[in-house]
Motif scaffolding. Sequence first.
Motif, short mmCIF file in Angstrom:
data_model
loop_
_atom_site.label_atom_id
_atom_site.label_comp_id
_atom_site.label_asym_id
_atom_site.label_seq_id
_atom_site.Cartn_x
_atom_site.Cartn_y
_atom_site.Cartn_z
N UNK A 228 0.78 -1.23 0.00
CA UNK A 228 0.00 0.00 0.00
C UNK A 228 0.81 1.28 0.00
N UNK A 229 2.13 1.18 -0.02
CA UNK A 229 2.95 2.39 -0.10
C UNK A 229 2.82 2.99 -1.49
N UNK A 230 2.74 4.32 -1.53
CA UNK A 230 2.56 5.01 -2.80
C UNK A 230 3.72 5.95 -3.09
N UNK A 231 3.89 6.22 -4.38
CA UNK A 231 4.93 7.13 -4.84
C UNK A 231 4.35 7.93 -5.99
N UNK A 232 4.55 9.25 -5.98
CA UNK A 232 3.99 10.12 -7.01
C UNK A 232 5.06 11.01 -7.61
N UNK A 233 4.90 11.33 -8.88
CA UNK A 233 5.71 12.36 -9.49
C UNK A 233 5.36 13.69 -8.84
#
Length: 123
Positions: free
Chosen positions: A55-60
Amino acid sequence: QVQLVESGGGLVQPGGSLRLSCAASGSIRSINAMGFYRQAPGKQRELVAAVTSGGSTNYADSVKGRFTISRDNAKNTVYLQMNSLKPEDTAVYYCKVDGTSYSGTYYLRFTSWGQGTQVTVSS
């Protein structure tokens, strides 16, 4: 083999919203990371957002606060909710899925890409 089917692109006015979906199917044993990339004309493909199995997220940086990525593990599907869209978000969006698949009595790592869906933000 693992197949990905994307949907949800289209034409939207600046400030509008779209929701992309990407469903994975096939001999899937497990799915690790799921994400969306985009490629605008004359530019390199870039990561937009990704979510891990935990569930970890990464965004530009360019989409933080406007886009939200989520996944439904039971459906092997990833979603990208895009709000406050800008003309510079115009691109072909591709989903990418990493995981393991069954191959007889063994399992193999795979990386699959969706067919791409066009997102156009214009008035």
